[in-house]
Scaffold this motif. Structure first.
Motif, short mmCIF file in Angstrom:
data_model
loop_
_atom_site.label_atom_id
_atom_site.label_comp_id
_atom_site.label_asym_id
_atom_site.label_seq_id
_atom_site.Cartn_x
_atom_site.Cartn_y
_atom_site.Cartn_z
N ARG A 119 0.85 -1.19 0.00
CA ARG A 119 0.00 0.00 0.00
C ARG A 119 0.88 1.24 0.00
O ARG A 119 1.82 1.36 0.81
CB ARG A 119 -0.91 -0.01 1.22
CG ARG A 119 -1.88 1.18 1.27
CD ARG A 119 -2.90 1.02 2.38
NE ARG A 119 -2.29 0.93 3.70
CZ ARG A 119 -2.23 -0.17 4.43
NH1 ARG A 119 -2.76 -1.29 3.97
NH2 ARG A 119 -1.67 -0.18 5.63
N SER A 163 -3.35 6.91 -3.81
CA SER A 163 -3.26 5.57 -3.24
C SER A 163 -2.96 4.57 -4.35
O SER A 163 -3.63 4.55 -5.39
CB SER A 163 -4.58 5.21 -2.55
OG SER A 163 -4.52 3.90 -2.01
N ASN A 173 -2.37 0.49 -4.49
CA ASN A 173 -2.40 -0.77 -3.74
C ASN A 173 -2.02 -1.93 -4.64
O ASN A 173 -2.43 -1.98 -5.81
CB ASN A 173 -3.79 -1.02 -3.14
CG ASN A 173 -4.18 0.06 -2.15
OD1 ASN A 173 -3.35 0.56 -1.40
ND2 ASN A 173 -5.44 0.45 -2.16
#
Length: 327
Positions: A27, A47, A49
């Protein structure tokens, strides 16, 4: 980054089998802060991931009398760098602004390689064929000019495939001289992406290098390396050939406890990468002209004893569609 590894090894007569899998949960979170037109501080969350299983397989068959064949497969992930995710504009070039893309996806890479090796005391020959497929290819795409300014932004393109043949030979013809030759011939195929005005491209290219080692006198060695990379086509760009020569010398003394090494890179100052980027709205003829010839002098002294690293297994080099940009 959280990961778990499992490896299984088995020797069945002359066949060595190694299976592995890596389970990964990664992450990357960040907030990019800026001020809007009213002076209010706003934050843009970023973000990236990654999660999945990344298997690997290695089969080695020893045929006897110095002959060996090897088959390998691996899957891996290549994440975007923080710079490639940063949306802030780099305006140091007044005619081309550069920016990252916070919506980038990691590259998903699958590699298959088959090699044959022949080994003798003074000769080692390795030839192989490889296939690499990269999904969600990260490339820096330059837009058409607006008011005489272009934008270069990192984007995900659908797919790139590289297939090739590689030959490596190491020969020791006389006691004072050995050399290693590497020749790599490959075909690169890049899918089209109409969203960014990118057409499908393909091209055949090759590169080669030779490294010579000379023992000039007791404790004195010399190394000379030459390399050549032929013209290549990568997405928007047609790269021109580039070549150069490196050299180095090393002297060991004090019963091999100390050494003095002189290394020179691009000793004739001839490595100058360049490419041509051409479309209906853009013509960019780029060349990096710097004084690349440089030398370093290093003194090394060994003391004590250490077994650290004596059993580290080298990972074989994997061919892949690397990101080559004009930065």
């Amino acid at each position: 980054m959280h990961a778990a590894y499992i490896t299984f090894r088995r020797q069945i007569h002359s066949v060595s089998i190694q299976l592995g899998v890596r389970a990964e949960l990664g992450r990357f979170n960040a907030d990019v802060q800026s001020f809007d037109s009213s002076g209010k501080l706003v934050a843009l969350p970023i973000s990236v991931n990654t999660k999945g299983l990344y298997p690997s397989l290695l089969l080695i068959k020893r045929l006897g009398d110095g002959h060996q064949v090897q088959l390998s497969y691996s899957r891996r992930v290549n994440r975007p760098t923080p710079r490639e995710l940063n949306p802030f504009l780099d305006v140091s070039d007044p005619v081309n602004y550069d920016a990252g893309n916070p919506r980038l996806l990691p590259e998903d890479i699958h590699s298959v390689e088959f090699t044959y090796t022949y080994t003798r005391p003074k000769v080692s020959l390795t030839s192989g064929a490889y296939f690499t497929r990269v999904n969600n290819v990260i490339k820096h795409i330059q837009t058409a000019p607006v008011n005489d300014v272009t934008f270069t932004i990192a984007q995900n393109l659908p797919r790139a495939i590289t297939t090739g043949l590689e030959f490596i030979g190491n020969l020791h013809p006389v006691k004072a001289w050995d050399f290693t030759v590497n020749v790599n011939l490959y075909q690169r195929i890049n899918d089209a992406d109409s969203a960014y005005g990118i057409g499908a491209t393909h091209g055949l290219s090759w590169n080669a290098n030779i490294t010579n080692n000379f023992s000039l006198a007791q404790n004195l060695t010399l190394q000379l390396r030459a390399d050549y990379k032929a013209a290549d086509v990568i997405i928007q760009d047609r790269y021109r050939p580039v070549y150069g020569i490196d050299a180095g010398a090393r002297y060991d003394f004090w019963h091999n406890k100390a050494s003095l090494a002189l290394n020179g890179r691009d000793i004739f100052n001839i490595r100058r990468p360049s490419f041509l980027r051409e479309s209906d709205a853009l013509l960019l003829n780029w060349q990096r002209i710097t004084y690349s010839a440089r030398a370093s002098l290093t003194f090394t002294y060994h003391f004590g004893k250490s077994n650290i690293g004596t059993k580290v297994r080298k990972r074989p080099e994997v061919q892949q569609d690397t990101r080559i940009e004009n930065g």
